[in-house]
Design an enzyme around this catalytic site. Structure first.
Site, PDB file in Angstrom:
ATOM      1  N   VAL A   1       0.846  -1.200   0.000  1.00 49.88           N
ATOM      2  CA  VAL A   1       0.000   0.000   0.000  1.00 49.88           C
ATOM      3  C   VAL A   1       0.879   1.246   0.000  1.00 49.88           C
ATOM      4  O   VAL A   1       0.612   2.205  -0.728  1.00 49.88           O
ATOM      5  CB  VAL A   1      -0.953   0.028   1.224  1.00 49.88           C
ATOM      6  CG1 VAL A   1      -1.742   1.327   1.262  1.00 49.88           C
ATOM      7  CG2 VAL A   1      -1.914  -1.148   1.187  1.00 49.88           C
TER       8      VAL A   1
ATOM      9  N   ARG B   1     -11.226   1.037  13.175  1.00 46.08           N
ATOM     10  CA  ARG B   1     -12.437   1.212  12.352  1.00 46.08           C
ATOM     11  C   ARG B   1     -13.736   1.134  13.133  1.00 46.08           C
ATOM     12  O   ARG B   1     -14.660   1.895  12.869  1.00 46.08           O
ATOM     13  CB  ARG B   1     -12.458   0.148  11.242  1.00 46.08           C
ATOM     14  CG  ARG B   1     -11.416   0.394  10.190  1.00 46.08           C
ATOM     15  CD  ARG B   1     -11.519  -0.644   9.094  1.00 46.08           C
ATOM     16  NE  ARG B   1     -10.383  -0.562   8.211  1.00 46.08           N
ATOM     17  CZ  ARG B   1      -9.822  -1.606   7.610  1.00 46.08           C
ATOM     18  NH1 ARG B   1     -10.314  -2.825   7.809  1.00 46.08           N
ATOM     19  NH2 ARG B   1      -8.796  -1.445   6.828  1.00 46.08           N
TER      20      ARG B   1
ATOM     21  N   CYS C   1     -10.684  -2.517   2.321  1.00 46.11           N
ATOM     22  CA  CYS C   1     -10.705  -2.349   0.857  1.00 46.11           C
ATOM     23  C   CYS C   1     -11.991  -2.904   0.216  1.00 46.11           C
ATOM     24  O   CYS C   1     -12.595  -2.262  -0.638  1.00 46.11           O
ATOM     25  CB  CYS C   1      -9.471  -2.993   0.233  1.00 46.11           C
ATOM     26  SG  CYS C   1      -9.015  -4.567   0.956  1.00 46.11           S
TER      27      CYS C   1
ATOM     28  N   ARG D   1     -10.105 -15.630  -1.396  1.00 45.03           N
ATOM     29  CA  ARG D   1      -8.859 -15.141  -2.007  1.00 45.03           C
ATOM     30  C   ARG D   1      -8.625 -15.921  -3.298  1.00 45.03           C
ATOM     31  O   ARG D   1      -8.706 -17.151  -3.306  1.00 45.03           O
ATOM     32  CB  ARG D   1      -7.706 -15.397  -1.030  1.00 45.03           C
ATOM     33  CG  ARG D   1      -6.411 -14.755  -1.420  1.00 45.03           C
ATOM     34  CD  ARG D   1      -6.385 -13.275  -1.183  1.00 45.03           C
ATOM     35  NE  ARG D   1      -6.595 -12.917   0.214  1.00 45.03           N
ATOM     36  CZ  ARG D   1      -6.785 -11.664   0.642  1.00 45.03           C
ATOM     37  NH1 ARG D   1      -6.818 -10.653  -0.217  1.00 45.03           N
ATOM     38  NH2 ARG D   1      -6.977 -11.406   1.925  1.00 45.03           N
TER      39      ARG D   1
ATOM     40  N   HIS E   1      -9.907  -6.334  -6.330  1.00 48.46           N
ATOM     41  CA  HIS E   1     -10.905  -7.217  -5.724  1.00 48.46           C
ATOM     42  C   HIS E   1     -12.195  -7.165  -6.553  1.00 48.46           C
ATOM     43  O   HIS E   1     -12.592  -6.094  -7.030  1.00 48.46           O
ATOM     44  CB  HIS E   1     -11.255  -6.736  -4.311  1.00 48.46           C
ATOM     45  CG  HIS E   1     -10.158  -6.894  -3.305  1.00 48.46           C
ATOM     46  ND1 HIS E   1      -9.012  -7.628  -3.515  1.00 48.46           N
ATOM     47  CD2 HIS E   1     -10.067  -6.409  -2.031  1.00 48.46           C
ATOM     48  CE1 HIS E   1      -8.249  -7.580  -2.424  1.00 48.46           C
ATOM     49  NE2 HIS E   1      -8.864  -6.841  -1.517  1.00 48.46           N
TER      50      HIS E   1
ATOM     51  N   ASN F   1      -7.750  -2.692  -5.144  1.00 49.63           N
ATOM     52  CA  ASN F   1      -7.754  -2.630  -3.680  1.00 49.63           C
ATOM     53  C   ASN F   1      -6.622  -1.767  -3.124  1.00 49.63           C
ATOM     54  O   ASN F   1      -6.720  -1.234  -2.030  1.00 49.63           O
ATOM     55  CB  ASN F   1      -7.649  -4.036  -3.079  1.00 49.63           C
ATOM     56  CG  ASN F   1      -6.539  -4.853  -3.701  1.00 49.63           C
ATOM     57  OD1 ASN F   1      -6.590  -5.158  -4.898  1.00 49.63           O
ATOM     58  ND2 ASN F   1      -5.537  -5.192  -2.934  1.00 49.63           N
TER      59      ASN F   1
HETATM   60  N1  LIG Z   1      -3.058  -4.496   0.575  1.00 44.10           N
HETATM   61  C1  LIG Z   1      -4.266  -3.956   0.572  1.00 44.10           C
HETATM   62  O1  LIG Z   1      -5.043  -4.039  -0.398  1.00 44.10           O
HETATM   63  C2  LIG Z   1      -4.752  -3.188   1.734  1.00 44.10           C
HETATM   64  C3  LIG Z   1      -5.938  -2.484   1.602  1.00 44.10           C
HETATM   65  C4  LIG Z   1      -6.406  -1.745   2.682  1.00 44.10           C
HETATM   66  C5  LIG Z   1      -5.683  -1.743   3.839  1.00 44.10           C
HETATM   67  N2  LIG Z   1      -4.521  -2.454   3.951  1.00 44.10           N
HETATM   68  C6  LIG Z   1      -3.794  -2.385   5.212  1.00 44.10           C
HETATM   69  O2  LIG Z   1      -2.595  -1.646   5.017  1.00 44.10           O
HETATM   70  C7  LIG Z   1      -1.579  -2.164   5.852  1.00 44.10           C
HETATM   71  C8  LIG Z   1      -0.366  -2.535   5.027  1.00 44.10           C
HETATM   72  O3  LIG Z   1      -0.721  -3.510   4.073  1.00 44.10           O
HETATM   73  P1  LIG Z   1       0.252  -3.932   2.896  1.00 44.10           P
HETATM   74  O4  LIG Z   1      -0.551  -4.810   2.027  1.00 44.10           O
HETATM   75  O5  LIG Z   1       0.940  -2.763   2.325  1.00 44.10           O
HETATM   76  O6  LIG Z   1       1.329  -4.819   3.710  1.00 44.10           O
HETATM   77  P2  LIG Z   1       2.868  -5.084   3.390  1.00 44.10           P
HETATM   78  O7  LIG Z   1       3.113  -5.059   1.944  1.00 44.10           O
HETATM   79  O8  LIG Z   1       3.213  -6.302   4.154  1.00 44.10           O
HETATM   80  O9  LIG Z   1       3.628  -3.816   4.043  1.00 44.10           O
HETATM   81  C9  LIG Z   1       3.649  -3.598   5.436  1.00 44.10           C
HETATM   82  C10 LIG Z   1       4.333  -2.276   5.729  1.00 44.10           C
HETATM   83  O10 LIG Z   1       4.255  -2.036   7.131  1.00 44.10           O
HETATM   84  C11 LIG Z   1       5.573  -1.840   7.644  1.00 44.10           C
HETATM   85  N3  LIG Z   1       5.669  -2.371   8.993  1.00 44.10           N
HETATM   86  C12 LIG Z   1       5.432  -3.633   9.411  1.00 44.10           C
HETATM   87  N4  LIG Z   1       5.674  -3.744  10.743  1.00 44.10           N
HETATM   88  C13 LIG Z   1       6.068  -2.517  11.154  1.00 44.10           C
HETATM   89  C14 LIG Z   1       6.474  -1.990  12.404  1.00 44.10           C
HETATM   90  N5  LIG Z   1       6.510  -2.734  13.504  1.00 44.10           N
HETATM   91  N6  LIG Z   1       6.828  -0.684  12.460  1.00 44.10           N
HETATM   92  C15 LIG Z   1       6.816   0.104  11.359  1.00 44.10           C
HETATM   93  N7  LIG Z   1       6.432  -0.347  10.131  1.00 44.10           N
HETATM   94  C16 LIG Z   1       6.072  -1.644  10.048  1.00 44.10           C
HETATM   95  C17 LIG Z   1       6.458  -2.612   6.698  1.00 44.10           C
HETATM   96  O11 LIG Z   1       7.794  -2.162   6.836  1.00 44.10           O
HETATM   97  P3  LIG Z   1       9.030  -3.154   6.469  1.00 44.10           P
HETATM   98  O12 LIG Z   1       9.153  -3.154   4.984  1.00 44.10           O
HETATM   99  O13 LIG Z   1      10.166  -2.456   7.146  1.00 44.10           O
HETATM  100  O14 LIG Z   1       8.710  -4.484   7.051  1.00 44.10           O
HETATM  101  C18 LIG Z   1       5.818  -2.257   5.371  1.00 44.10           C
HETATM  102  O15 LIG Z   1       6.204  -0.965   4.981  1.00 44.10           O
HETATM  103  C19 LIG Z   1      -2.208  -3.300   6.644  1.00 44.10           C
HETATM  104  O16 LIG Z   1      -2.682  -2.780   7.853  1.00 44.10           O
HETATM  105  C20 LIG Z   1      -3.369  -3.709   5.762  1.00 44.10           C
HETATM  106  O17 LIG Z   1      -4.399  -4.304   6.506  1.00 44.10           O
HETATM  107  C21 LIG Z   1      -4.036  -3.170   2.933  1.00 44.10           C
END
Ligand SMILES: NC(=O)c1ccc[n+]([C@@H]2O[C@H](COP(=O)([O-])OP(=O)(O)OC[C@H]3O[C@@H](n4cnc5c(N)ncnc54)[C@H](OP(=O)(O)O)[C@@H]3O)[C@@H](O)[C@H]2O)c1
Length: 337
Positions: free
Chosen positions: A12, A97, A126, A227, A234, A307
């Site tokens: 994201v 939320r 999303c 999934r 999505h 999404n």
């Molecule tokens: N993917 C979607 O479609 C979507 C849609 C809506 C909401 N979300 C929400 O958005 C969030 C991120 O999703 P994503 O899909 O982008 O996940 P992701 O690709 O796994 O990325 C996670 C991000 O969070 C950082 N992070 C993890 N643990 C951390 C910590 N302890 N302190 C600081 N930063 C930390 C990671 O940093 P590092 O790289 O350093 O590990 C990375 O930048 C989640 O809460 C998810 O539920 C996702």
């Protein structure tokens, strides 16, 4: 605005930077934040290189706005710390939320509820955002009674590890698993964790969040979240029963007049929404509009959106834009008063 993007290295986060750049969000200083693992990493925004910093340094910098996409735990722990120093947090996780003291916002629907006191604002799930955007104008006109939704969700919704799992499997490479089973050539009726009632957390988000966003508990939603091995967005099969009867042409008209929605609906030309088409776009695509012939006042439709865009980054940036335009960030209101 001094803006912090928390989770900048994630799925994201990467799109968040793209959307901020595309929409030319007024940024005077940008802080790119991730876990300690990524501190020191270089990321690019508007052709400039930035060094990733940790959360404590970001709080110390007292940004005006922090957009969080770093999981629920990080948000629960750190969003209040940002709020304490005057930052307005827009959070993409599920942490806040359903907290009755926090607003859950899809700007086209309920941004007007935001005030300068809102220091932690939640971005909906999303799958919820794309569904509720299509339901809102129909609910206003025909009054919803019950919604039955089945989702076909992209692996990009799980994050970087899941996309890697799908790509590894497609290439025949063994690697880390984000899911308990293979995802390539498969369908997992399992998004997020299972709860005591037998539903998954994702299904309960779809059931509960629309009522909060529309500020109306008079309708119910039941969901099955699946999934599938796609990466572009999505998809949702949505069956809606209304209290009042509708005219299909009027439904099509109402949806096509709704900002953020594009109707793609022509069986004669095989025109319908698909993830490959929605990928990289900010709109929500709606099609396959049909009467449910098994009961009165009931509509079937198919809704697709990226999404990572409207389901996450675009919605969050739209909230930030609304805050700035309406002087709802403390620093701007101070500057103005
Ligand atoms: N993917 C979607 O479609 C979507 C849609 C809506 C909401 N979300 C929400 O958005 C969030 C991120 O999703 P994503 O899909 O982008 O996940 P992701 O690709 O796994 O990325 C996670 C991000 O969070 C950082 N992070 C993890 N643990 C951390 C910590 N302890 N302190 C600081 N930063 C930390 C990671 O940093 P590092 O790289 O350093 O590990 C990375 O930048 C989640 O809460 C998810 O539920 C996702």
């Amino acid at each position: 605005m001094k803006v912090a993007v928390v989770g900048a290295t994630g799925m994201v986060g990467e799109v968040m930077l793209k959307v901020l750049e595309e929409r030319n969000f007024p940024i005077s200083e940008l802080l790119l934040v991730a876990s300690e693992r990524s501190v020191g990493k270089k990321l690019t925004y508007k052709n400039e290189e930035y060094t990733v910093i940790g959360l404590a340094d970001a709080v110390a910098a007292q940004p005006d706005i922090a957009i969080f996409s770093a999981g629920g735990e990080t948000s629960l722990e750190w969003a209040p710390k940002f709020a304490e120093v005057g930052t307005t947090v827009i959070d993409n996780s599920s942490a806040w939320r359903m907290d009755p003291t926090k607003k859950l916002v899809v700007p086209e629907i309920n941004a007007s509820a935001l005030t300068v006191e809102d220091k932690i604002i939640a971005n909906p799930n999303c799958s919820t955002i794309q569904m509720v955007l299509a339901l809102d104008p129909l609910h206003k006109k025909y009054q919803m009674k019950r919604v039955v939704v089945s989702t076909y969700q992209s692996v990009s919704g799980t994050g970087v590890k899941a996309v890697q799992q799908m790509e590894n499997e497609a290439a025949g490479i063994e690697g880390e698993m984000a899911y308990p089973y293979p995802i390539n050539r498969n369908a997992l009726p399992h998004c997020d964790v299972f709860l005591e009632n037998g539903y998954t957390k994702e299904e309960m988000k779809l059931a509960r969040e629309p009522q909060k966003i529309l500020d109306d508990r008079s309708f119910s939603v039941t969901a099955t979240a699946v999934r599938i091995p796609t990466a572009g967005g999505h998809s949702e099969s949505v069956n809606v029963e209304f209290h009042n009867d509708f005219d299909l042409a009027e439904v099509r008209q109402l949806l096509s007049e709704t900002p953020g929605i594009v109707v793609q609906d022509n069986p004669e030309t095989n025109t319908y929404p698909m993830p490959v088409f929605a990928n990289g776009k900010d709109d929500v695509f709606v099609g396959r509009l049909r009467r449910d012939e098994t009961q009165p006042n009931t509509l079937n439709m198919w809704i697709v959106a990226d999404n990572l865009r409207k389901g996450a980054a675009t919605n969050a940036v739209q909230i930030a834009e609304y805050l700035v335009e309406n002087s709802l960030v403390s620093n701007t209101s101070e500057a103005i008063s």
